[in-house]
Design an enzyme around this catalytic site. Structure first.
Site, mmCIF file in Angstrom:
data_model
loop_
_atom_site.group_PDB
_atom_site.id
_atom_site.type_symbol
_atom_site.label_atom_id
_atom_site.label_comp_id
_atom_site.label_asym_id
_atom_site.label_seq_id
_atom_site.Cartn_x
_atom_site.Cartn_y
_atom_site.Cartn_z
ATOM 1 N N GLN A 1 0.834 -1.195 0.000
ATOM 2 C CA GLN A 1 0.000 0.000 0.000
ATOM 3 C C GLN A 1 0.871 1.247 0.000
ATOM 4 O O GLN A 1 1.748 1.399 0.860
ATOM 5 C CB GLN A 1 -0.895 0.016 1.238
ATOM 6 N N GLY A 2 0.644 2.133 -0.960
ATOM 7 C CA GLY A 2 1.401 3.382 -1.031
ATOM 8 C C GLY A 2 0.488 4.584 -0.879
ATOM 9 O O GLY A 2 0.191 5.282 -1.846
ATOM 10 N N SER B 1 0.222 6.628 2.680
ATOM 11 C CA SER B 1 0.790 7.611 3.610
ATOM 12 C C SER B 1 2.118 8.148 3.098
ATOM 13 O O SER B 1 2.860 7.464 2.403
ATOM 14 C CB SER B 1 1.040 6.966 4.972
ATOM 15 N N GLU C 1 -14.515 -2.149 3.717
ATOM 16 C CA GLU C 1 -14.456 -3.442 4.389
ATOM 17 C C GLU C 1 -14.733 -3.312 5.874
ATOM 18 O O GLU C 1 -13.902 -2.816 6.616
ATOM 19 C CB GLU C 1 -13.079 -4.056 4.158
ATOM 20 N N SER D 1 -6.722 6.649 12.447
ATOM 21 C CA SER D 1 -6.424 6.602 13.882
ATOM 22 C C SER D 1 -7.727 6.686 14.676
ATOM 23 O O SER D 1 -8.773 7.086 14.162
ATOM 24 C CB SER D 1 -5.522 7.769 14.263
ATOM 25 N N ASN D 2 -7.643 6.311 15.937
ATOM 26 C CA ASN D 2 -8.872 6.319 16.743
ATOM 27 C C ASN D 2 -9.416 7.735 16.914
ATOM 28 O O ASN D 2 -10.619 7.921 17.115
ATOM 29 C CB ASN D 2 -8.618 5.620 18.073
ATOM 30 N N GLU D 3 -8.552 8.712 16.777
ATOM 31 C CA GLU D 3 -9.032 10.098 16.829
ATOM 32 C C GLU D 3 -9.797 10.428 15.540
ATOM 33 O O GLU D 3 -10.799 11.151 15.573
ATOM 34 C CB GLU D 3 -7.858 11.053 17.031
#
Lengths: 386, 383
Positions: A126-127, A129, A245, A371-373
């Protein structure tokens, strides 16, 4: 309201359980159970066995190897796989690029990539970030400039998990730097990782492992036919990919298995007689039950294939509990948790020696995949309208 | 596994919501009702009876409608949404449930019919001073003498104990715990009623050689009957808590969108919206386990071999955790206004706190679950 699985689903579950526990080599399942790192060969072998039985990509369209299952059946498939310690199919292939190609790719791309992707003949990386584009993915700066029948790609990607095994990489690249909104100038490009100018450099993590990498692009020439869908529509495909997903997003099965193992260790250590440990395990089991029931409740909701915003709950609480169970293992290991570098001559059990590296490694779960944020932002914005 | 309700249940929920919206159009109405004796709306109680809700779980032969735990849970959740003070769980689910399971054939219809009709409000006296949520009776003793039973001892707090026209009392007998009926005019009965912090009513009830009638067969230990009725009530209370948590969150979200400070609405501040997001996560996780406990109760009612006490403890623990989280943060996110009696949200926190102490707190249920932690490898809700 009904508690039990229907007879049909119960049979479905029994058959999968039988398959997973008898057809995947015990050596591979034992490695998963012991939380050892799997080799590339083990992951490929396992996925090919699943694929041959139609169990690698059930969420894909039927004509490309998918299964006409209900959401509940997909949930059962995922959980049974986890409980049986079967390594899940490579998520970059089966959950990420595969569905994007199947939905937005050309017929040629589908024929060329989908069978090989399902069978892990191609290992995808995966590219997305970049060093300056983390949670704010749309700020990415890697460019692709059209030059005849090719794009010339320059820039850098990072956090590419298992990129050291990668054959191909699916990327988000900026094709129109002048677009009025930065989301509008991004394209989805497939790149052969053996192309000249592409380099992969490992990043060592706090657990001592090297599962993530930086990927550098220096005048990498990519055939224009490797563009997925339309130029400058890549953000749409990326959003589809990230939201597509929800099966297994909570990782309930794997966390259950890890908690059961931790409980076993606690029993061996006599710590289940300690009310604080027994209570802590009971509390974790109860939180996990709530999460599993929520996953089942969401799996039963029909959303016409669109991501259910409730999947943010599953990601958020799923990672909280994954981390809590690794933390429990460290606490159970006690002083043995120091011995991460010990070899086979050690007096200390393997699980205890691995406990801290796993704990440190799992800090990633609340960061990756949004992220969870970011999940809280989605819940507050999309669900609560704040 | 199916968490959805059918069309008939959906209609029931809508009808109850409509009735309660008329009875409690604002939190001010509720405040007026709970500050006036008997602490709930006699009119509303009558309307609940007319709708058939007070006989919901009872057999048709006993004056009920023969519905199950799912229907009971829908009513409880709607009551919780508006903090309706009517003693549905106490009288119908707990007292009625106990009468339905323990009474002999002659007693059953004669006690349940007036309850279903809204004419009788029975209360169960089981909690005792100095003890927690144990169902085995100690503080009240039953004695057989002169061809009759008498009770001696104290129960407190007894929910609606001063208003009730019939008390179902658990008392220590030679064989364990027996269940007895005591009427208000019985000799040696003292009832000191008071208001609980959430606006409802409870009482200290003292028995001094008070004549009592056995409920069913007191020659056997009836603790298991009380356990089962209390567990069914716990699940109904859990749904009441779910309704209350849901309103507390909605109210908080509404406030964050409208209240302005520093020239902007509060939802501009991520520190606040993230806390609201976490409240939502708590609410939905609790909803799953609470609903599941109802499904288990329903399966048990249909004769399936399921573990009701464990499912109840699981739900109750979730109620404790979520109730405290949502209740506390609902006040905090409101700021000072959340502290006032005039504003609704603090009453929700008070009610959630009360519910936890009716069903047993988190530590109590966590200990119940911890005692069984070695019984299984993993918890499998669909096995």
């Amino acid at each position: 309201m009904r508690r039990q699985l229907s007879a049909e689903d119960a049979k479905f579950r029994d058959e999968l359980r039988e398959f997973f526990t008898t057809r995947i080599p015990e050596e591979i399942r034992e490695a998963v159970r012991s939380r050892r790192e799997l080799t590339k060969e083990q992951m490929v072998e396992s996925q090919r066995i699943l694929n041959a039985a139609g169990l690698a990509v059930p969420q894909w369209p039927v004509e490309w190897g998918g299964q006409d299952w209900t959401q509940l059946q997909r949930h059962i498939w995922h959980e049974e796989m986890a409980l049986a310690c079967v390594p899940p199919p490579l998520t970059f292939n089966t959950n990420m690029v595969g569905p994007v190609i199947a939905t937005f790719g050309s017929q040629e791309q589908k024929e060329r990539f989908l069978p090989a992707t399902a069978n892990l003949d191609i290992w995808w990386s995966q590219g997305f970030s970049e060093p300056d584009a983390g949670s704010d993915l749309a700020s990415l700066r890697t460019t692709a400039v059209r030059d005849g029948d090719e794009y010339i790609v320059n820039g850098q990607k990072t956090w590419t998990t298992l990129g050291q095994h990668g054959d191909w990489i699916f990327t988000l690249v900026r094709t129109d730097p002048t677009a009025p909104k930065r989301q509008q100038g991004i394209s989805f490009l497939l790149i052969d990782m053996t192309t000249p100018g592409l380099t992969v450099r490992p990043i060592e993590l706090i657990d001592g492992g090297v599962e993530v990498n930086e990927v550098f692009f220096e005048n990498v020439r990519v055939p224009a036919e490797n563009l997925v869908g339309e130029e400058n529509k890549g953000w749409t495909y990326a959003k589809f990919l990230l939201g597509n997903e929800r099966t297994g997003i909570a990782s309930v099965g794997a966390t259950k298995r890890n908690l059961a193992t931790a409980k076993q260790h606690a029993a061996e250590l006599g710590l289940l007689d300690d009310p604080s440990y027994a209570g802590r395990i009971a509390e974790l089991e109860n939180q996990l039950l709530a999460l599993e029931l929520t996953a089942l409740r969401v799996a039963g909701n029909s959303t016409d294939g669109k991501p259910d915003p409730a999947s943010s709950i599953l990601k958020l609480q799923g990672t909280v509990l994954q981390q809590a169970v690794t933390e429990l293992a460290v606490d159970l290991a006690g002083p043995a948790a120091l011995a991460s570098g010990a070899g086979d001559t050690s007096e200390l059990p393997e699980w205890a020696r691995l406990a801290t590296p796993v704990y440190l490694n799992y800090r990633k779960t609340s960061i990756y995949g949004g992220s969870n944020e970011v999940q809280r932002t989605i819940i507050a914005g999309t669900i609560l309208g704040l | 596994m199916d968490f959805t309700i059918d069309a008939e249940q959906e209609a029931l929920k809508g009808a109850v919501r409509g009735l309660l919206a008329r009875a409690y159009p604002s939190s001010e109405t509720r405040r007026e009702v709970v500050t006036t004796e008997p602490g709930f709306g006699e009119d509303t109680w009558g309307k609940l009876a007319e709708m058939g809700l007070l006989g919901l779980p009872f057999a048709e032969a006993d004056g009920g409608t023969g519905a199950g735990p799912v229907e009971v849970s829908l009513v409880a959740e709607e009551l919780g949404r508006v903090l309706a003070p009517e003693p549905f769980v106490e009288a119908v689910v707990l007292a009625g449930g106990l009468i339905a399971s323990a009474a002999d054939d002659q007693q059953r219809a004669s006690l349940l019919e007036p309850l279903a009709a809204g004419e009788s409000v029975p209360a169960v006296a089981w909690l005792e001073p100095g003890r927690r949520w144990e169902t085995r009776a100690e503080g009240v003793t039953a004695t057989w003498a002169n061809e009759g039973w008498t009770l001696t001892g104290v129960k407190e707090p007894v929910l609606w104990g001063a208003r009730a026209d019939l008390l179902v009392v658990s008392a220590a007998t030679d064989v364990g715990t027996g269940l007895f009926l005591v009427t208000p005019e019985a000799t040696g009965l003292t009832r000191d009623g008071y208001t609980t912090h959430d606006g409802l009513r409870a009482a200290r009830v003292e028995f001094r050689a008070t004549p009592a009638t056995p409920l069913g067969d007191v020659s056997r230990d009836q603790t298991a009957l009380l356990d089962a009725a209390v567990d069914a009530a716990r699940v109904a209370y859990a749904h009441e808590a779910l309704g209350a948590m849901s309103t507390a969150l909605d109210t908080t979200v509404g406030y964050l969108k409208t209240r302005k400070q520093f020239g902007v609405t509060l939802n501009t501040f991520q520190a606040l919206t993230f806390r609201a997001a976490d409240m939502y996560v708590s609410l939905e996780l609790a909803r799953s386990t609470i609903t599941w406990a109802t499904i288990v109760l329903d399966a048990a009612a249909e004769g399936q071999d399921v573990d009701v006490p464990t499912a109840v403890a699981q739900a109750a623990l979730q109620v404790s955790r979520a109730g405290r989280h949502i209740g506390q943060d609902a006040i905090q996110l409101h700021g000072g206004i959340g502290m006032t009696a005039e504003y609704s949200v603090g009453h929700y926190t008070s009610r959630l706190t009360a519910i936890e102490h009716l069903i047993g707190d988190g530590a109590f249920h966590r200990a119940r679950l911890a005692a069984r932690v070695s019984d299984h490898e993993v918890i499998d809700p669909i096995g």
